[in-house]
Each structure stands twice: as structure tokens, then as C-alpha cells.
Design an enzyme around this catalytic site. Sequence first.
Site, mmCIF file in Angstrom:
data_model
loop_
_atom_site.group_PDB
_atom_site.id
_atom_site.type_symbol
_atom_site.label_atom_id
_atom_site.label_comp_id
_atom_site.label_asym_id
_atom_site.label_seq_id
_atom_site.Cartn_x
_atom_site.Cartn_y
_atom_site.Cartn_z
ATOM 1 N N HIS A 57 1.973 -1.353 8.925
ATOM 2 C CA HIS A 57 1.933 -2.823 8.992
ATOM 3 C C HIS A 57 0.568 -1.406 10.276
ATOM 4 O O HIS A 57 0.574 -0.406 10.315
ATOM 5 C CB HIS A 57 2.265 -2.261 10.896
ATOM 6 C CG HIS A 57 3.140 -3.270 11.447
ATOM 7 N ND1 HIS A 57 1.094 -3.990 12.789
ATOM 8 C CD2 HIS A 57 3.055 -4.754 11.687
ATOM 9 C CE1 HIS A 57 2.009 -5.041 12.981
ATOM 10 N NE2 HIS A 57 2.718 -5.953 12.519
ATOM 11 N N ASP B 28 9.010 -8.220 8.617
ATOM 12 C CA ASP B 28 8.863 -8.903 6.741
ATOM 13 C C ASP B 28 10.115 -8.674 5.216
ATOM 14 O O ASP B 28 10.699 -9.353 5.251
ATOM 15 C CB ASP B 28 7.981 -9.211 6.217
ATOM 16 C CG ASP B 28 6.805 -9.885 7.646
ATOM 17 O OD1 ASP B 28 7.714 -11.009 7.955
ATOM 18 O OD2 ASP B 28 5.902 -10.308 7.207
HETATM 19 N N1 CMC Z 1 2.491 0.351 0.341
HETATM 20 C C1 CMC Z 1 1.719 1.425 -0.379
HETATM 21 N N2 CMC Z 1 1.083 2.078 0.520
HETATM 22 C C2 CMC Z 1 0.772 1.588 1.596
HETATM 23 C C3 CMC Z 1 1.313 0.063 1.892
HETATM 24 C C4 CMC Z 1 2.008 0.104 1.598
HETATM 25 N N3 CMC Z 1 2.510 -1.274 1.367
HETATM 26 N N4 CMC Z 1 0.735 0.192 2.753
HETATM 27 C C5 CMC Z 1 -0.322 1.064 3.402
HETATM 28 N N5 CMC Z 1 -0.084 1.807 2.992
HETATM 29 C C6 CMC Z 1 -1.111 3.271 2.529
HETATM 30 C C7 CMC Z 1 -2.731 3.093 1.807
HETATM 31 O O1 CMC Z 1 -2.840 2.744 1.095
HETATM 32 C C8 CMC Z 1 -3.359 4.013 2.498
HETATM 33 O O2 CMC Z 1 -3.080 5.187 1.839
HETATM 34 P P1 CMC Z 1 -4.447 6.107 1.886
HETATM 35 O O3 CMC Z 1 -4.443 6.219 3.483
HETATM 36 O O4 CMC Z 1 -3.953 7.000 1.149
HETATM 37 O O5 CMC Z 1 -5.678 5.691 1.641
HETATM 38 C C9 CMC Z 1 -2.192 4.222 3.737
HETATM 39 O O6 CMC Z 1 -1.012 3.757 3.869
HETATM 40 C C10 CMC Z 1 -2.833 3.424 5.169
HETATM 41 O O7 CMC Z 1 -3.087 2.100 5.302
HETATM 42 P P2 CMC Z 1 -3.943 1.010 5.347
HETATM 43 O O8 CMC Z 1 -4.358 -0.471 4.638
HETATM 44 O O9 CMC Z 1 -5.247 1.512 5.976
HETATM 45 O O10 CMC Z 1 -2.840 -0.189 6.608
HETATM 46 P P3 CMC Z 1 -3.572 -1.248 7.288
HETATM 47 O O11 CMC Z 1 -3.008 -0.920 8.751
HETATM 48 O O12 CMC Z 1 -5.394 -1.893 7.365
HETATM 49 O O13 CMC Z 1 -2.728 -1.935 6.501
HETATM 50 C C11 CMC Z 1 -1.134 -3.288 6.015
HETATM 51 C C12 CMC Z 1 -1.565 -2.940 7.262
HETATM 52 C C13 CMC Z 1 0.067 -4.173 6.737
HETATM 53 C C14 CMC Z 1 -1.685 -5.080 5.463
HETATM 54 C C15 CMC Z 1 -0.187 -2.682 4.885
HETATM 55 O O14 CMC Z 1 0.566 -1.461 5.317
HETATM 56 C C16 CMC Z 1 0.899 -3.512 3.786
HETATM 57 O O15 CMC Z 1 -0.449 -3.992 3.272
HETATM 58 N N6 CMC Z 1 1.561 -3.614 3.220
HETATM 59 C C17 CMC Z 1 2.449 -4.647 3.011
HETATM 60 C C18 CMC Z 1 2.363 -5.816 3.251
HETATM 61 C C19 CMC Z 1 3.429 -5.812 4.212
HETATM 62 O O16 CMC Z 1 4.247 -5.969 4.208
HETATM 63 N N7 CMC Z 1 2.262 -6.907 5.296
HETATM 64 C C20 CMC Z 1 3.700 -7.694 6.679
HETATM 65 C C21 CMC Z 1 2.822 -6.918 7.762
HETATM 66 S S1 CMC Z 1 4.281 -7.190 9.320
HETATM 67 C C22 CMC Z 1 3.950 -9.198 9.438
HETATM 68 C C23 CMC Z 1 2.850 -9.093 10.447
HETATM 69 O O17 CMC Z 1 2.904 -8.522 11.164
HETATM 70 O O18 CMC Z 1 2.563 -10.554 9.892
#
Ligand code: CMC
Length: 445
Positions: A320, A378
Amino acid sequence: MSQPATVAPAPKAAEDTVTLIDNSTGKQVILPVRSGAMGPRVIDIRKLYAETGMFTFDPGFTSTGSCDSKITFIDGDQGILLHRGYAIEDLAEHCDFIEVAHLLLYGELPDRTRKHEFEEIITRHSMVHEQLIMFYRGFRRDAHPMAILCGITGALSAFYGDQQDFDDPREREIAAHRLISKMPTIAAMAHKYSTGQPFIYPRNDLRYAENLLAMTFAVPCEQFKVNPILARAMDRILILHADHEQNASTSTVRLAGSSGAHPMACIAAGIASLWGPAHGGANEAVLTMLGEIGRKERIPEFIKRAKDKDDPFKLMGFGHRVYKNFDPRAQVMRRTCHEVLGELGIKNEPLLDIAMELERIALQEDYFIERKLYPNVDFYSGIILKAMGFPTSMFTVLFAVARTVGWISQWKEMIEDPQQKIGRPRQLFTGNTPRQFVPLSRRGG
Ligand code: CMC
């Protein structure tokens, strides 16, 4: 060559400011720092461009506060989510969705009389104009219900259009009531349309979540009995998704609304933003992923892919942007998930087994622990909704039904904010500098 600007701590005498020093010119700018009721302080940069000729640069808005708000507070490190000061756990445990909707919209939980009055209003706005049925007929039967929801909600603005004056607080309130009331009807109709079943009218003897279930699952040829455990679970899912501060879809609603656009069109914009798999579309994506994994034995293969930097695959339902410890909504949802599966007598659901095993492994793996990636709301909501009989394509639609109350409360707060201006970010331009125009006849080819 110009030096980067640095932010220096403010001199002791002025603790509520920071001094920005432009190292290339030596010029100093003092910027005010504002404190909210809780949470990180913010540097007020509104005068930055006027005083320095520079913008800030923050793609993804990870360090940007876009507005003042009194509605929702999140502390992502502590796993805290409060609506108007009340913990989400208390609201989910002790309130129903109507009370939470009242709280978000008006700032206070209703007393008994007011709750009854508000519930009556919401109940009695739930029918949609018969003409709206023609809009559904314009969609292919296999259209994604989110596409239908987005289109129909935008179309609602044509039914409550030109004569409305949203500078009038009463008109704003009525628009909010209409949206909260009609969204379950519109959502259920999107489902019925895709299955080819007749639309089911709302029933005024049913509560909000019950009505949503009835309009989705009832058929005209037999009586529909609401299962109270499933209705309670549905109500809890609605509460847990009702608002979540300035996320992508809420910011979209605010940005669309900042130009003075019709609130129903703004909510349609929010629905479009919610649809993406990184946001509300994740609940659908979780189930698709569990289906792809298929067997517990294949989990390590998918965990390996999630950890591989060169593979775009992510574990859906994990991580998240704000919660970097745990998602408090996920904990309530996890309990509800087990209640629902118990009630429905689902013991050996293969997808659930995969989900539980995935959760167990991911919580132990260094990769996930180091990055603070926990199952989010989710992850569990998709499993519950599937068990209740909703097709996966409806999951994000239900999220949108719940979030409508948050969106419209945030829209109303924005319109009523005296500091409100049209939202207009700037950019760091990296394209061509001015160049000589060449007419087509001299461009060769
Ligand atoms: N699986 C594997 N690796 C992940 C995941 C995941 N679900 N989420 C983040 N990471 C890794 C990412 O690759 C990065 O690694 P590194 O530091 O080595 O480059 C690190 O964790 C930080 O991730 P980020 O992408 O910078 O984090 P963010 O804050 O930009 O993204 C997110 C948050 C929710 C978009 C992302 O975690 C994601 O895509 N999760 C899966 C989709 C999901 O479940 N979304 C629902 C969110 S909750 C409902 C809502 O409020 O909408």
C-alpha cells in the site's frame, strides 16, 4: 553551473518556518510551516514560484499535501485509519454504513432520530429515472460493469443537470443524497444487464446493504430472503471502503470538481480512476491472480516472479502506498472473511487455500518484510465477495458504491473550502526547445 537548492532548518526564533536556500544564487526564502490536528507538518509552498521562479517536482505526489481536510486521517506507519476522529475498527464493529455515511458527509454520528431521518432520505432516492434504462441498452452485454457504471454515473448528470446551482448548499446536499442512494441501484443494474436478467427495483423495506444484495441476486419469479450474516458482511465491506483520504480516485474527484464540474460527472471521473488494478481494481486482480496460480504448489513460482526486478508481476492485494506496517481495514476484513466462509459452509475452497498459503509465505519472506508489504483490504474483500456469489467483474463496482460517500463528502468539503481554486499542477518540461518550422514540401520523404 547551478547548485541544487537545499532546505535548511529554520532559525530557532521562527520554528514554524523553513528556509530554502538556492545555492546557485544564495537567495533565501522563508516558507511557513503549518501543523494539522495530527500527522506530519506541511511546508506551505504557495508563494514559492512567485518568490523563486521555481516549482516543486513530485511525480506521484508522494510528498505533497493537496488540501486541508477534516474527514479522514491515516497514519500509515502505525496502521491507523480514523474517520472524523473515530477508529475504523470501532465504526466497522458498532455502526452500520448509513451511520458512517452520515459521519463522513456531516461530520458527526447521527443520534437515533437523525439516523432514521437520514436513512429515510437515502432509501427514498434510490429509484433511477426509467429513461436511464435506455443507456444500459446501449452497452454490449459483455461490457465490463465498471465501464457501465462510469458511463451511467456520468449520464446521471444529464438527468439532474442545467437547473442545478451547486453554489447553493442545499443543492449540494441533495446531489450527495442522490448519489449515495442511487449508486447501489445503478451497480446492481450493471450486473443484471450483463447476465441478461431483468432489473430489480429497490425495496424501501430493506436496509442499504440488504437492498444492494436483493437488487443484485433477486429474480422476479421468487421471493428473495436476505441472509443477515451476508448483509452484515456486505455492510462492513461498504464501511471499510467508504473513504480513504486523498487517494487517486478521491484526488480525481476533487480535481474534476475544482473546475466547477457537475458532481455526478466528477464521481464518474472518480470511478474511472478507481478502476485501475493499482487502486480499486486490485480486488478483481487478486482473484484473477489466485486463479492463475491455480494450485498451492505453484505459489513459490509466483513469489519468485514478484521478487524479480525484471518481471513486472506484482502480488495483487499486497502493499500500500500509505500503510507501511499493516492495513487496519485488512484485519477487520480477514475476520469477516472467515465469518462469511463459515456461514456459507465453505471449507475447502481452493482459491481460499491458495490465498491463505500466499499470505503465510509472503509474511515470512525477507523481501516482503523488508519492504513492509502486507495483505491489504482488497486481498480479503475479493475472497468474501466471491464466496457471496458476486462475479469478479463486480468487485470494483462494489468498491465504487462504498467510496461514493467518501468522494461526495470530499467534493462537498472542497467546494465549501474558501481556499479552493481550480487544481492546476505545473511540470518540468523536457521536450524540444524552440526550433525552426519546416513546411511539408521541404521535409523530404
Ligand atoms: N508485489 C511485489 N512487490 C511489490 C508489491 C507487490 N504487490 N508492491 C510493492 N512492491 C515492491 C516494489 O517493487 C518496490 O520494490 P523495490 O524497492 O525493490 O523497487 C517496493 O515494494 C516499493 O513499492 P512501490 O511500488 O514503490 O510502492 P508504491 O507505494 O508506489 O505502490 C501499490 C503501492 C499499492 C501501488 C503497490 O504496492 C501495488 O501495486 N500493489 C499491488 C496492487 C494492490 O494490491 N493495490 C491495492 C491497494 S489497496 C486498495 C486501494 O486503496 O486502492
